[in-house]
Design a protein around this motif. Structure first.
Motif, PDB file in Angstrom:
ATOM      1  N   LYS A  91      58.550  51.870  44.678  1.00 49.28           N
ATOM      2  CA  LYS A  91      57.227  51.367  45.059  1.00 49.28           C
ATOM      3  C   LYS A  91      56.311  51.258  43.847  1.00 49.28           C
ATOM      4  O   LYS A  91      56.435  52.000  42.869  1.00 49.28           O
ATOM      5  CB  LYS A  91      56.587  52.290  46.105  1.00 49.28           C
ATOM      6  CG  LYS A  91      57.339  52.317  47.430  1.00 49.28           C
ATOM      7  CD  LYS A  91      56.637  53.194  48.449  1.00 49.28           C
ATOM      8  CE  LYS A  91      57.385  53.206  49.779  1.00 49.28           C
ATOM      9  NZ  LYS A  91      56.710  54.064  50.785  1.00 49.28           N
ATOM     10  N   ILE A  92      55.412  50.286  43.943  1.00 50.33           N
ATOM     11  CA  ILE A  92      54.342  50.120  42.961  1.00 50.33           C
ATOM     12  C   ILE A  92      53.033  50.182  43.722  1.00 50.33           C
ATOM     13  O   ILE A  92      52.825  49.425  44.675  1.00 50.33           O
ATOM     14  CB  ILE A  92      54.445  48.772  42.215  1.00 50.33           C
ATOM     15  CG1 ILE A  92      55.792  48.642  41.499  1.00 50.33           C
ATOM     16  CG2 ILE A  92      53.293  48.611  41.233  1.00 50.33           C
ATOM     17  CD1 ILE A  92      56.020  47.270  40.890  1.00 50.33           C
ATOM     18  N   SER A  93      52.162  51.104  43.346  1.00 49.09           N
ATOM     19  CA  SER A  93      50.863  51.214  44.008  1.00 49.09           C
ATOM     20  C   SER A  93      49.753  50.902  43.018  1.00 49.09           C
ATOM     21  O   SER A  93      49.838  51.255  41.832  1.00 49.09           O
ATOM     22  CB  SER A  93      50.659  52.612  44.599  1.00 49.09           C
ATOM     23  OG  SER A  93      50.561  53.576  43.562  1.00 49.09           O
ATOM     24  N   THR A  94      48.721  50.212  43.500  1.00 43.32           N
ATOM     25  CA  THR A  94      47.590  49.877  42.650  1.00 43.32           C
ATOM     26  C   THR A  94      46.388  49.605  43.526  1.00 43.32           C
ATOM     27  O   THR A  94      46.454  49.680  44.760  1.00 43.32           O
ATOM     28  CB  THR A  94      47.901  48.663  41.751  1.00 43.32           C
ATOM     29  OG1 THR A  94      46.847  48.489  40.809  1.00 43.32           O
ATOM     30  CG2 THR A  94      48.069  47.396  42.574  1.00 43.32           C
ATOM     31  N   THR A  95      45.268  49.305  42.895  1.00 39.58           N
ATOM     32  CA  THR A  95      44.036  48.954  43.587  1.00 39.58           C
ATOM     33  C   THR A  95      43.483  47.683  42.964  1.00 39.58           C
ATOM     34  O   THR A  95      43.468  47.533  41.744  1.00 39.58           O
ATOM     35  CB  THR A  95      42.988  50.084  43.473  1.00 39.58           C
ATOM     36  OG1 THR A  95      43.551  51.299  43.974  1.00 39.58           O
ATOM     37  CG2 THR A  95      41.744  49.743  44.281  1.00 39.58           C
ATOM     38  N   VAL A  96      43.044  46.752  43.810  1.00 40.12           N
ATOM     39  CA  VAL A  96      42.490  45.480  43.343  1.00 40.12           C
ATOM     40  C   VAL A  96      40.966  45.575  43.403  1.00 40.12           C
ATOM     41  O   VAL A  96      40.396  45.871  44.464  1.00 40.12           O
ATOM     42  CB  VAL A  96      42.995  44.311  44.197  1.00 40.12           C
ATOM     43  CG1 VAL A  96      42.494  42.979  43.644  1.00 40.12           C
ATOM     44  CG2 VAL A  96      44.526  44.310  44.258  1.00 40.12           C
ATOM     45  N   VAL A  97      40.318  45.337  42.252  1.00 38.80           N
ATOM     46  CA  VAL A  97      38.869  45.501  42.171  1.00 38.80           C
ATOM     47  C   VAL A  97      38.225  44.335  41.429  1.00 38.80           C
ATOM     48  O   VAL A  97      38.909  43.556  40.747  1.00 38.80           O
ATOM     49  CB  VAL A  97      38.488  46.829  41.466  1.00 38.80           C
ATOM     50  CG1 VAL A  97      39.071  48.024  42.197  1.00 38.80           C
ATOM     51  CG2 VAL A  97      38.951  46.814  40.014  1.00 38.80           C
ATOM     52  N   ASP A  98      36.908  44.244  41.560  1.00 40.94           N
ATOM     53  CA  ASP A  98      36.096  43.310  40.783  1.00 40.94           C
ATOM     54  C   ASP A  98      35.944  43.859  39.367  1.00 40.94           C
ATOM     55  O   ASP A  98      35.526  45.006  39.193  1.00 40.94           O
ATOM     56  CB  ASP A  98      34.731  43.153  41.463  1.00 40.94           C
ATOM     57  CG  ASP A  98      33.795  42.201  40.738  1.00 40.94           C
ATOM     58  OD1 ASP A  98      33.510  42.433  39.545  1.00 40.94           O
ATOM     59  OD2 ASP A  98      33.341  41.236  41.377  1.00 40.94           O
ATOM     60  N   ARG A  99      36.292  43.063  38.344  1.00 45.59           N
ATOM     61  CA  ARG A  99      36.230  43.556  36.971  1.00 45.59           C
ATOM     62  C   ARG A  99      34.810  43.986  36.594  1.00 45.59           C
ATOM     63  O   ARG A  99      34.613  45.022  35.947  1.00 45.59           O
ATOM     64  CB  ARG A  99      36.698  42.481  35.993  1.00 45.59           C
ATOM     65  CG  ARG A  99      36.493  42.887  34.517  1.00 45.59           C
ATOM     66  CD  ARG A  99      36.869  41.782  33.572  1.00 45.59           C
ATOM     67  NE  ARG A  99      38.303  41.620  33.493  1.00 45.59           N
ATOM     68  CZ  ARG A  99      39.107  42.363  32.732  1.00 45.59           C
ATOM     69  NH1 ARG A  99      38.589  43.333  31.981  1.00 45.59           N
ATOM     70  NH2 ARG A  99      40.391  42.161  32.695  1.00 45.59           N
ATOM     71  N   VAL A 119      46.872  48.711  47.620  1.00 45.36           N
ATOM     72  CA  VAL A 119      48.069  48.000  48.036  1.00 45.36           C
ATOM     73  C   VAL A 119      49.285  48.711  47.465  1.00 45.36           C
ATOM     74  O   VAL A 119      49.237  49.243  46.351  1.00 45.36           O
ATOM     75  CB  VAL A 119      48.035  46.522  47.573  1.00 45.36           C
ATOM     76  CG1 VAL A 119      47.984  46.420  46.060  1.00 45.36           C
ATOM     77  CG2 VAL A 119      49.234  45.750  48.119  1.00 45.36           C
ATOM     78  N   THR A 120      50.348  48.747  48.240  1.00 45.07           N
ATOM     79  CA  THR A 120      51.614  49.328  47.781  1.00 45.07           C
ATOM     80  C   THR A 120      52.722  48.316  48.015  1.00 45.07           C
ATOM     81  O   THR A 120      52.874  47.799  49.120  1.00 45.07           O
ATOM     82  CB  THR A 120      51.936  50.632  48.526  1.00 45.07           C
ATOM     83  OG1 THR A 120      50.904  51.595  48.261  1.00 45.07           O
ATOM     84  CG2 THR A 120      53.276  51.190  48.065  1.00 45.07           C
ATOM     85  N   LEU A 121      53.481  48.034  46.972  1.00 49.66           N
ATOM     86  CA  LEU A 121      54.586  47.080  47.035  1.00 49.66           C
ATOM     87  C   LEU A 121      55.902  47.823  47.155  1.00 49.66           C
ATOM     88  O   LEU A 121      56.118  48.839  46.480  1.00 49.66           O
ATOM     89  CB  LEU A 121      54.609  46.208  45.774  1.00 49.66           C
ATOM     90  CG  LEU A 121      53.321  45.456  45.435  1.00 49.66           C
ATOM     91  CD1 LEU A 121      53.495  44.717  44.122  1.00 49.66           C
ATOM     92  CD2 LEU A 121      52.959  44.495  46.549  1.00 49.66           C
ATOM     93  N   ARG A 122      56.799  47.314  48.001  1.00 51.45           N
ATOM     94  CA  ARG A 122      58.139  47.886  48.139  1.00 51.45           C
ATOM     95  C   ARG A 122      59.121  47.042  47.344  1.00 51.45           C
ATOM     96  O   ARG A 122      59.123  45.819  47.446  1.00 51.45           O
ATOM     97  CB  ARG A 122      58.558  47.940  49.607  1.00 51.45           C
ATOM     98  CG  ARG A 122      57.622  48.741  50.490  1.00 51.45           C
ATOM     99  CD  ARG A 122      58.154  48.849  51.906  1.00 51.45           C
ATOM    100  NE  ARG A 122      58.499  47.545  52.470  1.00 51.45           N
ATOM    101  CZ  ARG A 122      59.029  47.375  53.678  1.00 51.45           C
ATOM    102  NH1 ARG A 122      59.273  48.426  54.439  1.00 51.45           N
ATOM    103  NH2 ARG A 122      59.318  46.169  54.133  1.00 51.45           N
TER     104      ARG A 122
END
Length: 777
Positions: free
Chosen positions: A492-500, A535-538
């Motif tokens: 898995k890859i986990s991250t957070t998407v934000v406004d720069r 978000v977490t990607l499998r």
């Protein structure tokens, strides 16, 4: 007795199928979300400040999961309630009487519509003013000048037409949004286009501005007719038989009367094959053929009539009784009969006594299948579990072939699962045997009514998948078989998407994990950021990956490959993330920048604007991939790419009669010319297509199944695709690159190898023809 142009047929089926699918989805969603928090969208619809009554309002979730409709009242007000907050945001469309469909706020198409959030028990106000329109008027007549009543459609860039019905004198008037349109005339379900053509591609284009009236008159073209008489094998009239004529650009249908006579009118001039659909569902093609490939082609001229008399081949019947394992009647079982030498859909259902009968079956050899999904029944006569093992059933003329069968004895399968790395029990997973799928959260699945014999067990879960095809298990009558699945944990890859700029979370962004140098967008998102941006990607396979992020259409943010210090437009500059089974790798927050645009004109090798083109970030769909991140080229050759972050990007160009090519005229995405994008701005980038070379591919064993895919030998991106396999396939390919050639299927075939890695590279020169031939099996 009518016919339709293929364009119209495809469009109508697409719209009908989409509507049915959406209604089913929305109904299911409404039931499932009955107890969830909901909100309301309400507002007023006006036209030049005047309220618009009786306008239809449709509110749809951006992810397609839910929709609700409403109407405006006498002062233009509407309210659409019970909108699940979980489905937010929403698009709002308006269809007012005499006015074309539009989307709030002031948009002509769904893709550019504004997204509106809803809150629990709150009201989101969406007022909308109708866009200014133009008008297309005209008269449709026959060659003698008499008016023809027809449905007239104005086809814009969205494909779905706005239209009106011409009156008895042929006059019509259509209100349209400003834009460019084709005008089509549908009479007797035949479609022609102004001016005087049956061809969509040859239709004239009409630009309509706000407040402008454009006149489009046209004359009905001459059509042809196929008529004749159908008789039974003994020479008596064959009454009540449907007849269909299939052409390359149109089709028509009719039915025989009590004398066996039929007539199919309004056929677009061209070549047709004709078949007769028997009451059994079998098809007989003229003259006396049972498959389309054996049928004769008949040329139909405008104003002419082709006389085609036909006699039915000798017919027999299939009848029998199906019972359960104890010999009791088994009602409501689907009985499906098929043959390698007969086309059609020959099927019926058993009655309360378990009996069935199918008359009008051409004399041939068949296989008989008994199927009921509700009881997990799927077997072939006599007592076989596959078509390959089924007994051939011979039907003879004027005879009834009896095919009785009994349900095979059944047993049960109990399935448990473990983690293949740790050996720990897995509680949450699903199992599939045949078409039966069962899930569990308690660590065990019990599958019942499984026919005796050997079965393959498949399965997986939210955190695990089953590598390969799955284990096989043998079921014994009345016994329970035990299977343990060794499920491999996803990496898995986990991250957070934000406004720069602000660090605020960005939801509803699509995030994809892509193997290094590979870019394939599957159907749907790899993962979607939630309201907190998380978000977490499998990922199935271990190795090095890049991460690609694309916010939803209309977002103020642009897409990006995730780089070491921010976004980038090239995969080669993206951060590499190492993924291992059962391990969650954390990626630093993805910081999104403002969106920019690229606009320009695409011209062909002749210098004229191309038609039917696209501009894309990713290669074309090969199997079930979507066409996401493709932008259309308009009829004047113009295009706009509007979802990109402010970086330098490679673009893929495609157009009729030209090879696929990346900006700079190359086949390798990693060496393409990069086009800069500026935040909030528009970059002008015109592109002239290059001619390339031809790759001719010999396929001695071609059977029409699968597709031929030419891939760049470095990136594996598709650089040429042929949808119809024949013994000799020719594909335009951009020159000065090495490619590898695949025939899709299970398993796929590769030229010179068994997979992409081992396939033989083929050099494509700047021009000319290169020929390769797959070996015969």
């Amino acid at each position: 007795m009518t016919n339709r142009i293929n364009t119209s047929r495809i469009l109508r089926r697409l719209v009908a199928g989409l509507a049915a699918a959406l209604l089913a989805t929305f109904a299911a969603a409404s039931s499932a979300r009955a107890d969830e928090p909901t909100g309301t969208i309400a507002g007023t619809i006006t036209n030049n400040g005047i309220p618009v009554p009786d306008a239809s309002i449709f509110v749809s979730a951006a992810d397609g999961s839910f929709g609700e409709s409403g109407m405006t009242d006498w002062i233009g007000r509407y309210t659409v309630s019970n909108l699940p907050v979980a489905g937010s945001p929403y698009r709002v469309s308006v269809e007012a009487p005499g006015h074309p469909k539009q989307y709030a706020h002031g948009k002509a198409d769904l893709e550019s519509a504004t997204l509106f959030p809803v809150t629990a028990d709150g009201v989101t106000t969406v007022d909308e003013s109708l866009l200014p329109t133009g008008t297309i008027i005209g008269r449709f007549t026959d060659p003698a000048g008499n008016g023809v009543s027809a449905w007239v459609g104005a086809y814009g860039s969205q494909g779905v037409p706005t239209g009106a019905t011409a009156d008895g004198d042929g006059n019509y008037s259509i209100s349209v949004l400003p834009g460019t349109y084709r005008v089509g005339f549908n009479y007797g379900n035949t479609q022609q286009y102004a001016y005087g053509t049956f061809s969509w591609s040859q239709a004239s284009l009409f630009a309509v501005a706000a407040g402008e009236t454009v006149t489009v008159n046209d004359v009905r073209l001459e059509t042809g007719t196929i008529a004749g008489r159908l008789t039974n094998a003994d020479g008596t009239p064959a009454a009540g038989i449907s007849v269909q004529a299939e052409g390359d650009t149109s089709y028509g249908f009719g039915a025989t009367d009590d004398s066996g006579a039929y007539r199919i009118e309004d056929l677009v001039p061209g070549a047709y094959r004709v078949y007769f659909r028997l009451p059994s569902g079998a098809q007989q093609w003229a003259p006396q053929a049972l498959t389309r490939t054996q049928a004769q082609s008949f040329d139909v001229a405008g104003g002419g009539t082709v006389t085609l008399d036909e006699q039915l081949v000798p017919l027999g019947s299939i009848a029998g009784r199906f019972t359960d394992a104890n010999g009791a009647p088994f009602p409501n079982v689907s009985v499906m009969v098929d043959s390698d030498n007969v086309e059609g859909n020959i099927t019926t259902t058993t009655d309360a006594a378990g009996t069935y009968r199918i008359d009008g079956v051409p004399a041939a050899d068949y296989r008989v299948r008994f199927y009921d999904w509700q009881t997990n029944l799927d077997q072939y006569a006599h007592g076989k579990r596959s078509r390959e093992a089924a007994d051939p059933i011979t039907v003879r003329a004027d005879q009834t072939t009896t095919v009785d069968d009994q349900r095979l004895p059944t047993g049960t399968i109990r399935v448990t699962a473990k983690d293949s790395l740790t050996g720990a029990a897995v509680d949450n997973f699903y199992v599939q045997v045949g078409e039966q799928i069962v899930s569990t959260t308690t660590g065990a699945v019990l599958l019942s009514d499984i026919a005796i014999g050997t079965h393959t067990v498949r399965g997986g879960g939210d955190d695990h998948f089953l590598p390969g095809n799955g284990p096989e298990v043998t079921v014994t009558a009345g016994q329970q078989a035990e299977v343990e699945l060794a499920l491999q944990p996803y990496g898995k890859i986990s991250t957070t998407v934000v406004d720069r700029a602000t660090g605020a979370p960005v939801g509803d962004a699509c995030v994809y994990a892509q193997k290094v140098s590979t870019f394939v967008v599957e159907l749907g998102c790899g993962g979607q950021s939630d309201s907190t941006g998380a978000v977490t990607l499998r990922v199935r396979d271990s190795g090095s990956y890049n991460v690609f992020v694309m916010p939803e259409r209309g977002s103020p943010y642009g897409g990006q490959w995730v780089g070491p210090t921010g976004g980038t437009g090239t995969q080669a500059a993206a951060t590499r993330v190492t993924v291992a089974p059962g391990v969650t790798t954390s990626l630093a927050p993805v910081r999104l920048d403002p969106v920019g645009r690229i606009s320009g004109t695409v011209t062909g090798t002749s210098g004229d604007p191309v038609r039917h083109g696209i501009v894309s970030l990713v290669g074309p769909s090969v199997l079930l991939g979507s066409d996401t991140y493709h932008w259309p080229v308009a009829e004047d050759g113009s295009y706009t790419v509007d979802q990109l972050g402010p970086y330098r990007w490679p673009l893929l160009f495609a157009a009729d009669n030209h090879p696929l090519q990346w900006s700079g005229g190359v086949g390798n995405r990693l060496t393409a010319r990069l086009v800069p994008v500026h935040a909030g701005g528009t970059t002008d980038f015109d592109y002239r297509m290059k001619a390339g070379a031809k790759l001719r591919i010999g396929l001695p064993d071609a059977n029409g199944a699968g597709r031929v895919v030419v891939r760049n030998a470095v990136t594996a991106d598709p650089v040429g695709v042929a949808g119809n396999i024949s013994p000799d396939v020719s594909i335009p390919v951009i020159g000065t690159q090495r490619v590898k050639v695949e025939i899709t299927g299970v398993p796929p075939q590769w030229y010179g190898g068994t997979d992409f890695a081992s396939a033989t590279p083929v050099w494509i020169p700047r021009s000319g023809t290169v020929t390769i031939t797959f070996p015969a099996n």
